[in-house]
Design a protein around this motif. Structure first.
Motif, mmCIF file in Angstrom:
data_model
loop_
_atom_site.group_PDB
_atom_site.id
_atom_site.type_symbol
_atom_site.label_atom_id
_atom_site.label_comp_id
_atom_site.label_asym_id
_atom_site.label_seq_id
_atom_site.Cartn_x
_atom_site.Cartn_y
_atom_site.Cartn_z
ATOM 1 N N LEU A 40 -4.011 -34.868 52.597
ATOM 2 C CA LEU A 40 -4.468 -34.938 51.217
ATOM 3 C C LEU A 40 -3.440 -34.315 50.279
ATOM 4 N N ASP A 41 -3.139 -35.010 49.174
ATOM 5 C CA ASP A 41 -2.439 -34.366 48.063
ATOM 6 C C ASP A 41 -3.530 -33.713 47.226
ATOM 7 N N ALA A 42 -3.645 -32.402 47.337
ATOM 8 C CA ALA A 42 -4.792 -31.675 46.774
ATOM 9 C C ALA A 42 -4.528 -31.112 45.387
ATOM 10 N N ALA A 43 -3.422 -31.486 44.756
ATOM 11 C CA ALA A 43 -3.043 -30.857 43.492
ATOM 12 C C ALA A 43 -4.136 -30.948 42.435
ATOM 13 N N ARG A 44 -4.814 -32.099 42.390
ATOM 14 C CA ARG A 44 -5.875 -32.300 41.394
ATOM 15 C C ARG A 44 -7.190 -32.695 42.077
ATOM 16 N N LYS B 281 -1.363 -27.181 39.114
ATOM 17 C CA LYS B 281 -2.312 -28.102 38.479
ATOM 18 C C LYS B 281 -3.703 -27.467 38.440
ATOM 19 N N ASP B 282 -4.553 -27.831 39.394
ATOM 20 C CA ASP B 282 -5.943 -27.359 39.378
ATOM 21 C C ASP B 282 -6.066 -25.841 39.300
ATOM 22 N N SER B 283 -5.121 -25.117 39.892
ATOM 23 C CA SER B 283 -5.261 -23.662 40.000
ATOM 24 C C SER B 283 -4.720 -22.914 38.794
ATOM 25 N N TYR B 284 -4.280 -23.640 37.763
ATOM 26 C CA TYR B 284 -3.879 -23.061 36.471
ATOM 27 C C TYR B 284 -2.602 -22.223 36.516
ATOM 28 N N SER C 279 -11.169 -22.734 39.095
ATOM 29 C CA SER C 279 -11.022 -24.190 39.002
ATOM 30 C C SER C 279 -12.294 -24.937 39.340
ATOM 31 N N VAL C 280 -13.134 -24.376 40.197
ATOM 32 C CA VAL C 280 -14.340 -25.082 40.625
ATOM 33 C C VAL C 280 -15.557 -24.756 39.758
ATOM 34 N N ALA C 281 -15.373 -23.941 38.724
ATOM 35 C CA ALA C 281 -16.473 -23.647 37.804
ATOM 36 C C ALA C 281 -16.862 -24.929 37.068
#
Length: 458
Positions: A214-218, A258-261, A310-312
């Motif tokens: 998986l490319d998990a960036a986003r 990305k997702d992790s700011y 990120s998951v909020a």
């Protein structure tokens, strides 16, 4: 009353920006060789070149940086990062890297051999270059609809399992080192992948012994679309959906920018302990010790805190809402954009926007340069320039999609900024016949869109 929900944060610090005059912008784009990547950031008013490493970190992320453990070996900050990745993404083996392409480098160096075939749901430039540098050949196995900007599907990033099965039959499973799954698909404008498709891929790759990476960036953005669009997931949390996606894969490359700011950082997550041991050895050679991998301790703390944020639910809602707002404004004005609007960007269909410019004169590159001159807005070409040249023939690749990507940084710009962007694009749309095509003046060998120079043609 507007139905645009207010952002779930308030501003604590500001960074001044200014708009150059039009003559100054015209001079700047000439100096940059009509390549928005080569513009000085101080000359850019609203910067939508990328959403990578340019996000606004929270007060808690900045606070976390102050407790970073900068020990060369065995950093406590790495322990926190690894524990956080295991909790939210589920991979037992965590190898830190300086950013996502560091993880790609390590993964492809371990898995790809000359003559092998690397399927994926549309290419990403750095991923494909790493595959090719190790002797592999990329194969696009995304559904056909992903190559049509006007087609509206809820999961336009899905892999076509028939295409994948055909490739396996043609080249043999032993010649496929792994399947690269982008979720969502960057080069298709942030189009998501369904959980049902991931389930089908898990069954197919397991049958043939092919690792699913998986490319998990986003991936958090992809989890949002699953929650909103896919039957059976509406009552699951974003964190639960993210973990379910990852649990169906053998590993992941991650750009924490990305997702992790975070401003920098990444990791490679694996389930195979032997492969992870090999990866740690390569990280020591190319990135740094296996407990920092090119990151400072403070960066690992920022990434760990960013993963939790990120998951909020309210954070990701605001993120997707902001992208959708810009896309809807452009579409309502008749601007041809990639449909449906994705999770991290709005992509303008440059081929439809500038039909008078032939593909060999790079309409997306020309449009990106013209948009900067029009409004001081920096986007990036995602078309023929990004696709590069075929390593065997030397000919330009001509992908179906010729896009200008407007990638929106997280927690950076307000709705008013997006209105400025929309007005600049719409103004240019009404004067599109004035935009001229471009030719190469300087063309780098790898990832040419970063450093190429162009000049207008009549």
């Amino acid at each position: 009353m507007s139905n645009y929900q207010a952002e779930p944060w308030k501003i604590k610090m500001v960074e001044p920006i200014r708009q150059l005059s039009r003559p100054e912008r015209e001079a700047a784009i000439v100096q940059a060789g009509y390549n928005t990547c080569l513009l000085d950031s101080r000359d850019v008013y609203i910067d939508l070149f990328s959403d990578s490493g340019v996000n606004a970190m929270s007060d808690r992320q900045w606070a976390a940086m102050m407790v970073g453990d900068e020990a060369y070996a065995g950093s406590a900050s790495f322990t926190r990062l690894a524990d956080t990745v295991r909790a939210y993404y589920g991979y037992p083996e965590v190898i830190p890297t300086h950013q996502g392409r560091g993880a790609e480098h390590i993964l492809n160096r371990m898995l790809v051999r000359p003559g092998q075939h690397c399927p994926g749901n549309m290419y990403f430039p750095s991923t494909r270059v790493h595959q090719e540098l190790n002797g592999g050949a990329f194969h696009d196995v995304i559904i056909d609809e992903a190559h049509d900007p006007s087609t509206v599907l809820p999961f336009k990033g899905n892999v076509d399992c028939d295409k994948l099965e055909k490739l396996i039959a043609e080249v043999g499973a032993n010649n496929i080192p792994y399947l690269a799954l982008g979720a969502p698909v960057n080069m298709a404008g942030g189009q998501p992948v369904s959980m049902a498709n991931i389930d089908d891929l898990r069954a197919l790759t397991s049958e043939h012994g092919i690792p699913l990476i998986l490319d998990a960036a986003r991936a958090v953005e992809n989890a949002w679309f699953i929650q909103q669009r896919e039957a059976g997931w509406a009552n699951a949390s974003i964190a639960e959906i993210l973990r379910a996606m990852c649990d169906r894969t053998d590993g992941a490359t991650m750009s924490a920018k990305k997702d992790s700011y975070a401003n920098i950082g990444g990791w490679l997550g694996l389930r195979d302990a032997e492969l992870a041991t090999q990866a740690r050895g390569l990280v020591v050679l190319f990135e740094g010790l296996h407990t920092y991998g090119g990151m400072a301790g403070r960066d690992m703390e920022a990434v760990a805190q960013g993963i939790e944020e990120s998951v909020a639910e309210d954070n990701i809602r605001a993120r997707i809402q902001q992208v959708g707002y810009l896309g809807d404004r452009l579409a309502a004005a008749g601007v041809p954009v990639m449909q449906p609007i994705g999770g991290h960007c709005v992509c303008i269909d440059a081929a439809a926007f500038l039909p008078h410019i032939p593909r060999e004169r790079f309409p997306a590159q020309a449009l990106a340069a013209a948009l900067y001159v029009e409004g001081g807005v920096r986007g990036v070409e995602r078309g023929m320039i990004s696709a590069g040249r075929d390593p065997d023939t030397g000919e330009n690749r001509t992908p179906n999609l010729e896009l200008v990507r407007l990638a929106i940084p997280r927690r950076v710009y307000t709705q008013a900024h997006l209105d400025v962007v929309a007005e600049a694009v719409i103004s240019l749309w009404h004067n599109r016949d004035s935009v001229r095509g471009l030719r190469f003046v300087h063309e780098p060998r790898y990832l040419r869109f970063f450093q190429a120079h162009f000049a207008p043609v009549d």
